[in-house]
Design an enzyme around this catalytic site. Structure first.
Site, PDB file in Angstrom:
ATOM      1  N   GLU A 264      -2.441   0.270   6.550  1.00 42.67           N
ATOM      2  CA  GLU A 264      -1.862  -0.654   7.320  1.00 42.67           C
ATOM      3  C   GLU A 264      -0.413  -0.963   7.024  1.00 42.67           C
ATOM      4  O   GLU A 264       0.078  -1.067   5.849  1.00 42.67           O
ATOM      5  CB  GLU A 264      -2.600  -1.854   7.222  1.00 42.67           C
ATOM      6  CG  GLU A 264      -2.416  -3.123   8.096  1.00 42.67           C
ATOM      7  CD  GLU A 264      -1.749  -4.225   7.695  1.00 42.67           C
ATOM      8  OE1 GLU A 264      -0.474  -4.080   7.683  1.00 42.67           O
ATOM      9  OE2 GLU A 264      -2.234  -5.211   7.029  1.00 42.67           O
ATOM     10  N   CYS A 301       2.456  -9.298   7.139  1.00 42.99           N
ATOM     11  CA  CYS A 301       2.355  -8.013   8.105  1.00 42.99           C
ATOM     12  C   CYS A 301       2.440  -8.641   9.618  1.00 42.99           C
ATOM     13  O   CYS A 301       2.487  -8.201  10.524  1.00 42.99           O
ATOM     14  CB  CYS A 301       0.896  -7.205   7.833  1.00 42.99           C
ATOM     15  SG  CYS A 301      -0.485  -8.040   7.402  1.00 42.99           S
TER      16      CYS A 301
HETATM   17  P1  NAP Z   1       4.612   0.073  -0.947  1.00 38.57           P
HETATM   18  O1  NAP Z   1       5.937   0.344  -1.724  1.00 38.57           O
HETATM   19  O2  NAP Z   1       4.173   0.776   0.365  1.00 38.57           O
HETATM   20  O3  NAP Z   1       3.526   0.141  -2.343  1.00 38.57           O
HETATM   21  C1  NAP Z   1       2.188  -0.147  -1.877  1.00 38.57           C
HETATM   22  C2  NAP Z   1       1.309   0.677  -2.786  1.00 38.57           C
HETATM   23  O4  NAP Z   1       1.457   2.101  -2.622  1.00 38.57           O
HETATM   24  C3  NAP Z   1       1.816   0.792  -4.368  1.00 38.57           C
HETATM   25  O5  NAP Z   1       0.709   0.639  -5.171  1.00 38.57           O
HETATM   26  C4  NAP Z   1       2.657   1.897  -4.470  1.00 38.57           C
HETATM   27  O6  NAP Z   1       2.618   2.436  -5.739  1.00 38.57           O
HETATM   28  C5  NAP Z   1       1.950   3.144  -3.551  1.00 38.57           C
HETATM   29  N1  NAP Z   1       2.838   4.013  -2.815  1.00 38.57           N
HETATM   30  C6  NAP Z   1       3.962   3.606  -2.174  1.00 38.57           C
HETATM   31  N2  NAP Z   1       4.550   4.973  -1.914  1.00 38.57           N
HETATM   32  C7  NAP Z   1       3.666   5.800  -2.073  1.00 38.57           C
HETATM   33  C8  NAP Z   1       3.706   7.178  -2.102  1.00 38.57           C
HETATM   34  N3  NAP Z   1       4.625   7.784  -1.702  1.00 38.57           N
HETATM   35  N4  NAP Z   1       2.766   7.828  -2.868  1.00 38.57           N
HETATM   36  C9  NAP Z   1       1.733   7.304  -3.334  1.00 38.57           C
HETATM   37  N5  NAP Z   1       1.706   5.972  -3.580  1.00 38.57           N
HETATM   38  C10 NAP Z   1       2.501   5.157  -3.072  1.00 38.57           C
HETATM   39  O7  NAP Z   1       4.777  -1.410  -0.717  1.00 38.57           O
HETATM   40  P2  NAP Z   1       5.219  -2.765  -1.663  1.00 38.57           P
HETATM   41  O8  NAP Z   1       5.541  -2.361  -3.105  1.00 38.57           O
HETATM   42  O9  NAP Z   1       4.129  -3.886  -1.664  1.00 38.57           O
HETATM   43  O10 NAP Z   1       6.353  -3.271  -0.780  1.00 38.57           O
HETATM   44  C11 NAP Z   1       7.497  -2.585  -0.299  1.00 38.57           C
HETATM   45  C12 NAP Z   1       7.844  -2.564   1.006  1.00 38.57           C
HETATM   46  O11 NAP Z   1       6.660  -2.343   1.702  1.00 38.57           O
HETATM   47  C13 NAP Z   1       8.217  -3.725   1.573  1.00 38.57           C
HETATM   48  O12 NAP Z   1       9.713  -4.082   1.209  1.00 38.57           O
HETATM   49  C14 NAP Z   1       7.931  -3.819   3.006  1.00 38.57           C
HETATM   50  O13 NAP Z   1       8.739  -3.288   3.999  1.00 38.57           O
HETATM   51  C15 NAP Z   1       6.633  -3.221   3.080  1.00 38.57           C
HETATM   52  N6  NAP Z   1       5.403  -3.789   2.914  1.00 38.57           N
HETATM   53  C16 NAP Z   1       4.775  -3.994   4.102  1.00 38.57           C
HETATM   54  C17 NAP Z   1       3.570  -4.748   4.192  1.00 38.57           C
HETATM   55  C18 NAP Z   1       2.765  -4.998   5.596  1.00 38.57           C
HETATM   56  O14 NAP Z   1       1.801  -5.706   5.628  1.00 38.57           O
HETATM   57  N7  NAP Z   1       3.341  -4.474   6.747  1.00 38.57           N
HETATM   58  C19 NAP Z   1       3.007  -5.239   3.021  1.00 38.57           C
HETATM   59  C20 NAP Z   1       3.558  -4.911   1.839  1.00 38.57           C
HETATM   60  C21 NAP Z   1       4.656  -4.331   1.885  1.00 38.57           C
HETATM   61  P3  NAP Z   1       3.699   2.239  -6.669  1.00 38.57           P
HETATM   62  O15 NAP Z   1       4.748   1.103  -6.429  1.00 38.57           O
HETATM   63  O16 NAP Z   1       3.536   2.563  -8.183  1.00 38.57           O
HETATM   64  O17 NAP Z   1       4.775   3.347  -6.264  1.00 38.57           O
END
Ligand code: NAP
Length: 528
Positions: A264, A301
């Site tokens: 998601e 989201c």
């Molecule tokens: P994220 O960076 O996507 O991380 C979520 C989880 O996935 C973390 O455990 C992260 O681990 C892991 N992950 C991220 N990239 C990865 C990759 N390339 N390979 C393997 N694992 C990976 O999300 P976030 O930290 O919650 O927030 C960052 C951005 O995500 C926000 O600024 C926003 O834009 C977006 N976000 C969107 C939603 C939504 O509901 N649409 C919700 C939350 C966040 P690590 O941190 O250890 O890499």
């Protein structure tokens, strides 16, 4: 109870030499304790345990699995306010919001336990043998659905309870009969440890195999990628960024045996302010919009990130009231410095677009990484020419799309990327226009809303929290509600089996206990 910072490998705890700290969301200071980061050895141990737990766990009677889910809920509640306080320290989310989120988490575990007992999800079907059929006899054919195998669950930063260690994805996977290996979100490892303890206590109490849960923490993406690549992992559930979701989809597709990824990712949740609604209630629409936009500092989201309306007096009034409200908005702390940085960069990029007008920003922040609301406007023609103007800015920011006439509203809906939700604010006089938009709305999103706002997702049987890409990686399912269990099941059919060889729920003596289809005809089942 205190936190140790150790990983959970089934019922065992393990410390490693590589550690990291959670940060206090408000001040950015490291919080105790140091948390162990998982390496290759821990991924190997967690996946081996999950694989060895798979056969005994999925063979557990449904009643025992349901009791396990309910026991997790009980143990989470028994942790009392300490859990809420720790989640507040790590995320900056208000304690009242977190208490509500805990209630949702417990509620969805109990709902899935009830769903387990009801048994419809088993998908039992029986086509009895027709030995006399001409020109060829039909063999006895029976079908049920079984668990996929161990699931890697990626906790979300914005729901430290409801979409993390014992959140919706975990509850659905466990209900289906799948052990879980959780990749904890590095922004809330203390909250994750508390909840993992609750799951382990529940698993011990109800006699579940140890590998039913492992929790692997770590502050870098290599851990998640290695977990997703492990051959014993059979599905992935993720909530987070589009980049993260796409990376995991790529890992899953490149495995020797690719696996499903339920990610998601991003959504701007268009809201159409219909002409009669704008004429009769522009002021209240503006106030409701601001409330929805700023809920949880916009870190949902389902945030209303795109508003569509037709030019006119009603839209002018709406914009004036919304603009006046935004400039008065006090900034609030965001989940992590990284999320705040991403938000400011996204707002900066939008403000630099020539076709976009910055209408208002919230008050200047007096503290670090506080999200400052932003309101933009753009013409429908410009948005249609530049699809990037409709990309998610994760936080309290929204773009109002000024449409010249009704046809442009439809054109924008037809050109947007897949969404979680699409909303109509309408009155009786908008009915014909709404009917004309409906087919495009159905193609666009998983949840269609009338006279509500997209934030706030009911956990229920009919809910769909999903939608076409990039809202999710697989729009055929939902991550909220009882249908979420379907993502972790696959059908198996048994042809020509003797009664003694059949799985128990398909045997003659058991079949009438559960809902099933007999030669296509629906039978309710009498198990209580
Ligand atoms: P994220 O960076 O996507 O991380 C979520 C989880 O996935 C973390 O455990 C992260 O681990 C892991 N992950 C991220 N990239 C990865 C990759 N390339 N390979 C393997 N694992 C990976 O999300 P976030 O930290 O919650 O927030 C960052 C951005 O995500 C926000 O600024 C926003 O834009 C977006 N976000 C969107 C939603 C939504 O509901 N649409 C919700 C939350 C966040 P690590 O941190 O250890 O890499």
């Amino acid at each position: 109870m205190s936190l140790s910072g150790e990983l959970f490998l089934g019922f065992e705890r393990r410390a490693t030499n590589h550690t990291f700290h959670a940060l206090d969301a408000v001040h950015g200071r490291p919080l105790s304790p140091a948390f162990s980061a998982a390496g290759e050895a821990e991924i190997e141990a967690a996946c081996a345990l999950a694989w060895s737990a798979f056969a005994p766990y999925r063979a557990k009677p449904l009643e025992e699995r349901a009791a396990f889910l309910e026991s997790i809920a009980t143990h989470i509640l028994a942790q009392g306010e300490e859990l809420v306080r720790r989640a507040h320290e790590e995320t900056g989310l208000p304690e009242a919001r977190l208490s509500g989120e805990r209630a949702r988490t417990v509620g969805q575990l109990r709902l899935l336990a009830a769903e387990l007992r009801a048994g419809e999800w088993l998908g039992l079907r029986v086509d009895p043998a027709l030995p006399q059929r001409q020109p060829a006899p039909r063999p006895d054919i029976r079908q049920r659905r079984i668990a996929l195998g161990p699931v890697a669950v990626f906790g979300a930063s914005n729901f430290p309870l409801a979409f993390s260690v014992a959140g919706g994805d975990s509850a659905a996977a466990l209900a289906a009969g799948c052990p879980i290996v959780v990749k904890g979100h590095p922004a809330h490892p203390g909250t994750s440890e508390w909840v993992a303890k609750a799951i382990v206590e529940a698993a011990r109490e109800t006699g579940m195999p140890p590998g039913v849960l492992s929790l692997l923490n770590g502050p870098d993406t290599a851990l998640g990628a290695a977990l997703a690549a492990d051959p014993r992992i059979r599905a992935i559930a993720f909530t987070g960024s589009r980049a993260g979701g796409l990376a995991l989809m790529s890992v899953a597709a490149q495995r020797r045996a690719p696996i499903p990824v339920y990610a998601e990712m991003s959504s701007v949740n268009p809201v159409v302010l219909m002409p009669a609604a704008l004429t009769t209630r522009a002021a209240s629409l503006a106030r409701e919009f601001i409330t929805s936009l700023t809920l949880g500092v916009g870190q949902f989201c389902t945030n209303p990130g795109l508003i569509l309306a037709i030019e006119g007096k009603g839209l002018d009034e709406f914009l004036e009231i919304a603009r006046a409200a935004v400039v008065e908005l006090a900034p609030a702390v965001m989940l992590t410095p990284g999320i705040h940085r991403n938000f400011e960069q996204a707002v900066g990029r939008m403000a630099a677009e020539g076709a976009v007008k910055l209408l208002a920003r919230g008050l200047e922040p007096g503290a670090p990484h506080c999200g400052r609301a932003a309101l933009f406007s753009v013409s429908a023609r410009s948005l249609l020419a530049e699809p990037r103007l409709a990309e998610e800015m994760f936080g309290p920011a929204s773009v109002v799309v000024r449409c010249a006439e009704r046809g442009e509203v439809l054109e924008v809906l037809e050109h947007l990327e897949g969404q979680l939700t699409v909303t109509l604010q309408m009155e009786e006089g908008d009915l014909a226009f709404a009917q004309a938009l409906l087919p495009a709305m159905e193609r666009l999103a998983g949840r269609l809303i009338v006279n509500g706002w997209p934030t706030g997702v009911e956990v229920s049987h009919a809910m769909v929290h999903g939608g076409p890409f990039p809202a999710t990686s697989d729009g055929r399912s939902t991550s909220v509600g009882t249908l979420a269990i379907d993502r972790f099941l696959r059908p198996v059919c048994y042809q020509g089996f003797s009664d003694a060889l059949l799985p128990e729920e398909l045997r003659a003596a058991q079949l009438d206990r559960r809902p099933h289809r007999l030669d296509g005809e629906r039978r309710p089942g009498d198990a209580r």
